[in-house]
Design an enzyme around this catalytic site. Structure first.
Site, mmCIF file in Angstrom:
data_model
loop_
_atom_site.group_PDB
_atom_site.id
_atom_site.type_symbol
_atom_site.label_atom_id
_atom_site.label_comp_id
_atom_site.label_asym_id
_atom_site.label_seq_id
_atom_site.Cartn_x
_atom_site.Cartn_y
_atom_site.Cartn_z
ATOM 1 N N ASP A 27 0.828 -1.221 0.000
ATOM 2 C CA ASP A 27 0.000 0.000 0.000
ATOM 3 C C ASP A 27 0.860 1.267 0.000
ATOM 4 O O ASP A 27 0.329 2.368 -0.018
ATOM 5 C CB ASP A 27 -0.943 -0.034 1.222
ATOM 6 N N GLN B 259 -6.552 -2.474 -6.003
ATOM 7 C CA GLN B 259 -6.991 -1.504 -4.998
ATOM 8 C C GLN B 259 -7.855 -0.442 -5.674
ATOM 9 O O GLN B 259 -7.626 -0.081 -6.822
ATOM 10 C CB GLN B 259 -5.790 -0.821 -4.338
ATOM 11 N N SER C 6 -6.953 5.270 0.355
ATOM 12 C CA SER C 6 -7.259 3.899 -0.091
ATOM 13 C C SER C 6 -8.638 3.505 0.432
ATOM 14 O O SER C 6 -8.949 3.751 1.593
ATOM 15 C CB SER C 6 -6.244 2.895 0.466
HETATM 16 C C1 LIG Z 1 11.917 10.487 -3.260
HETATM 17 C C2 LIG Z 1 11.034 10.381 -4.408
HETATM 18 C C3 LIG Z 1 9.807 9.533 -4.509
HETATM 19 C C4 LIG Z 1 9.067 9.267 -3.235
HETATM 20 C C5 LIG Z 1 7.708 8.759 -3.507
HETATM 21 C C6 LIG Z 1 6.967 8.735 -2.268
HETATM 22 C C7 LIG Z 1 5.519 8.611 -2.529
HETATM 23 C C8 LIG Z 1 4.830 8.704 -1.237
HETATM 24 C C9 LIG Z 1 3.542 8.071 -1.346
HETATM 25 C C10 LIG Z 1 2.981 7.864 -0.021
HETATM 26 C C11 LIG Z 1 1.676 7.190 -0.270
HETATM 27 C C12 LIG Z 1 1.074 6.784 0.987
HETATM 28 C C13 LIG Z 1 -0.172 6.036 0.705
HETATM 29 C C14 LIG Z 1 -0.791 5.824 1.968
HETATM 30 C C15 LIG Z 1 -2.264 5.301 1.667
HETATM 31 C C16 LIG Z 1 -2.914 5.328 2.891
HETATM 32 O O1 LIG Z 1 -2.509 4.866 3.928
HETATM 33 S S1 LIG Z 1 -4.639 5.775 2.947
HETATM 34 C C17 LIG Z 1 -5.129 5.282 4.555
HETATM 35 C C18 LIG Z 1 -6.084 4.166 4.492
HETATM 36 N N1 LIG Z 1 -7.387 4.603 4.098
HETATM 37 C C19 LIG Z 1 -8.177 5.304 4.956
HETATM 38 O O2 LIG Z 1 -7.790 5.653 6.056
HETATM 39 C C20 LIG Z 1 -9.570 5.621 4.471
HETATM 40 C C21 LIG Z 1 -10.552 5.379 5.596
HETATM 41 N N2 LIG Z 1 -11.924 5.588 5.132
HETATM 42 C C22 LIG Z 1 -12.553 6.788 5.254
HETATM 43 O O3 LIG Z 1 -11.973 7.736 5.743
HETATM 44 C C23 LIG Z 1 -13.974 6.886 4.806
HETATM 45 O O4 LIG Z 1 -14.514 5.610 4.610
HETATM 46 C C24 LIG Z 1 -14.121 7.683 3.495
HETATM 47 C C25 LIG Z 1 -13.380 6.990 2.351
HETATM 48 C C26 LIG Z 1 -13.590 9.073 3.664
HETATM 49 C C27 LIG Z 1 -15.577 7.733 3.134
HETATM 50 O O5 LIG Z 1 -16.340 8.264 4.223
HETATM 51 P P1 LIG Z 1 -17.559 9.309 3.963
HETATM 52 O O6 LIG Z 1 -17.920 9.858 5.264
HETATM 53 O O7 LIG Z 1 -18.602 8.626 3.180
HETATM 54 O O8 LIG Z 1 -16.739 10.344 3.053
HETATM 55 P P2 LIG Z 1 -17.100 11.762 2.471
HETATM 56 O O9 LIG Z 1 -18.345 12.293 3.083
HETATM 57 O O10 LIG Z 1 -17.081 11.651 1.002
HETATM 58 O O11 LIG Z 1 -15.814 12.600 2.936
HETATM 59 C C28 LIG Z 1 -15.263 12.480 4.220
HETATM 60 C C29 LIG Z 1 -14.640 13.765 4.665
HETATM 61 O O12 LIG Z 1 -13.751 14.224 3.686
HETATM 62 C C30 LIG Z 1 -14.001 15.593 3.425
HETATM 63 N N3 LIG Z 1 -13.735 15.838 2.017
HETATM 64 C C31 LIG Z 1 -14.513 15.496 1.004
HETATM 65 N N4 LIG Z 1 -13.949 15.921 -0.144
HETATM 66 C C32 LIG Z 1 -12.809 16.520 0.171
HETATM 67 C C33 LIG Z 1 -11.809 17.176 -0.577
HETATM 68 N N5 LIG Z 1 -11.884 17.288 -1.878
HETATM 69 N N6 LIG Z 1 -10.744 17.685 0.088
HETATM 70 C C34 LIG Z 1 -10.662 17.613 1.423
HETATM 71 N N7 LIG Z 1 -11.596 17.018 2.178
HETATM 72 C C35 LIG Z 1 -12.651 16.470 1.558
HETATM 73 C C36 LIG Z 1 -15.448 15.789 3.739
HETATM 74 O O13 LIG Z 1 -15.656 17.160 4.081
HETATM 75 C C37 LIG Z 1 -15.663 14.860 4.873
HETATM 76 O O14 LIG Z 1 -15.308 15.501 6.084
HETATM 77 P P3 LIG Z 1 -16.404 15.674 7.266
HETATM 78 O O15 LIG Z 1 -17.545 16.362 6.629
HETATM 79 O O16 LIG Z 1 -16.726 14.253 7.676
HETATM 80 O O17 LIG Z 1 -15.660 16.437 8.296
#
Ligand SMILES: CCCCCCCCCCCCCCCC(=O)SCCNC(=O)CCNC(=O)[C@H](O)C(C)(C)COP(=O)(O)OP(=O)(O)OC[C@H]1O[C@@H](n2cnc3c(N)ncnc32)[C@H](O)[C@@H]1OP(=O)(O)O
Length: 429
Positions: A339, A411, A361
């Protein structure tokens, strides 16, 4: 009785499943069979214990008192895979155990009961301080049968929240530690439900959905503050010989040894004149905690997060340090690593100047085709066939150095343009 049969039996004793898989052979070498007739006393109340008994065949009755008061008398039956006795040599039996049928037990004498105490779920000799960082991240504390606790270590990758790969790896570790160690995960399917808080422990609650002769299925819920933040389904299978073919070809890419590590790449980027000054400044001022996974891109990479590119990527990766020799651990490490750089590939064709995304994700699925080692190089070939309606889809294949396809995975991720502030990426638990 063959050693393999004894190891398989021990692997089905729920109490033992949390132990490192290497212990089972050692226990199998020292246990003794005890055969009893119907009505025989196996142990007597008040006697000093001599070790632990595991019921191999037949049934026994526990009959005794907890506080020597008649109303508190214990009475229940023991069957295959149940156990009784004491690890501590001074402990006294609080109940009689009487054979209800012809009874066979495996007996582990006191002097070998230390085999049941292990500092890590992955290794008998290493502690979480002496093993590699990723092995420590994937160490869980067994709390009760089917319940484990994981933490986010200070040096673990976080990205402002619990890293998705940590959930997948730890939940798979919890599931693996409730399954006979001869059965190995072959597929998993998971959903990220809420953003996790890395400051508090994560409780992994395992549901034993089914134990078959060759397959076992588990569901694991990751819980923080009473909320299910992540859920995983995993299926395990005992290895057996069968059909074998591979249509997927490993692409021709440079060997990992001659490629730059992420740390070297980062150093180069600080001074690379082709990169915008603003980007170089950001790299220089952003606190960089090295990942426990080594990554080497196959093609020279001068892309920033604002450079448009094809929705595909190839890189080699492996765990830093040597891992304990447990296939379950190696699969958990690959799940963890998978991931790190995966769904971001979906964003590549959409990157542009000023680009800032809010991506998370949503789900993660994996199929393990062959045995693998996560501390040797694996090639991760990623392609994003499509992104639409705020969701990006990626699929990946992992090959070992011999070109064997060892893992397939997919994913889906939520891909939105960020609107400040970005509450979606911090935990609201
Ligand atoms: C040296 C050179 C190369 C280096 C190269 C390195 C590359 C370096 C890569 C690193 C890469 C790491 C990659 C890690 C990848 C993970 O680790 S991701 C972590 C794992 N996934 C998660 O934690 C997701 C957990 N799930 C959830 O949070 C919820 O199920 C979901 C997906 C947000 C859906 O829930 P929902 O309530 O139905 O969602 P929704 O109403 O659509 O939105 C939720 C919130 O987002 C807010 N929101 C909506 N749209 C937006 C928007 N456009 N902007 C901001 N906020 C927003 C909403 O306002 C809402 O906030 P509240 O109103 O609740 O306060």
């Amino acid at each position: 009785m063959s050693s393999e049969t004894v190891i398989e039996f021990l692997g089905n004793v729920p109490l033992l499943q949390r132990l490192p898989s290497s212990v089972f052979k050692r226990i199998a070498d020292v246990v003794k069979f005890k055969h009893l007739e119907k009505g025989d006393y196996v142990v007597r109340e008040g006697e000093v214990g001599d070790g632990i008994y595991f019921v191999w065949e037949g049934e026994a009755e526990v009959s005794g008192s907890v506080h020597a008061e008649e109303e508190n008398r214990l009475e229940y039956q023991l069957k295959r895979y149940d156990y009784f006795g004491h690890v501590n040599p001074e402990s006294v039996h609080v109940a009689d155990i009487i054979a209800l049928t012809k009874l066979t037990c495996l007996f582990l004498p006191h002097e070998h009961c230390t085999l049941l105490q292990s500092k890590s779920i992955w290794s008998t000799d290493k502690t979480t301080e002496t093993c590699s960082l990723v092995e420590s991240i994937l160490h869980l504390e067994p709390i009760e049968l089917n319940i484990f606790q994981g933490i986010t270590l200070p040096d673990a990758p976080k990205f402002g929240k619990v890293f998705g790969g940590q959930f997948v790896g730890q939940a798979l570790a919890a599931a693996s530690k409730t399954v006979d160690s001869l059965k190995i995960v072959h597929s998993l399917h998971s959903y990220f439900l809420m953003v996790g808080d890395f400051n508090i422990p994560i409780i992994y609650q395992v549901n034993r959905l089914r134990d078959g002769r060759n397959f076992a299925t588990r569901r694991v819920d990751a819980i923080q503050k009473g909320n299910i933040v992540f859920t995983l389904l995993a299926s395990f299978q005992k290895e057996e010989e069968g059909f074998d073919h591979q249509e997927a070809m490993m692409p021709s890419v440079p060997a990992p040894d001659g490629l730059l590590s992420l740390d070297e790449l980062r150093e180069l980027r600080l001074t690379d004149p082709r990169l915008p000054m603003s980007y170089r400044k950001k790299v220089a001022t952003t606190k960089f905690v090295p990942w426990p996974i080594e990554i080497r891109f196959c093609a020279p990479n001068t892309n920033t997060n604002q450079t448009k590119s094809d929705p595909s990527l190839r890189y080699w990766f492996r765990a830093k340090g040597k891992l304990s020799d447990d296939q379950a651990l190696h699969r958990c490490v690959v799940a963890f690593a998978s991931d790190l750089i995966f769904s971001g590939v979906s964003l590549n064709p959409h990157r542009r100047k000023g680009f800032k995304s809010a991506s998370l994700s949503l789900d993660h699925s994996m199929w393990f085709h062959r045995r693998l080692r996560a501390d040797d190089w694996l090639l991760f070939v990623i392609v994003s066939p499509t992104a639409s309606v705020t969701r990006g889809f990626v699929s990946g294949q992992m090959f070992n150095r011999k070109g064997e396809l060892v893992v397939s995975l997919t994913q889906e991720a939520l891909l939105r343009m960020a609107r400040p502030p970005n509450p979606a990426t911090v935990s609201k638990l």
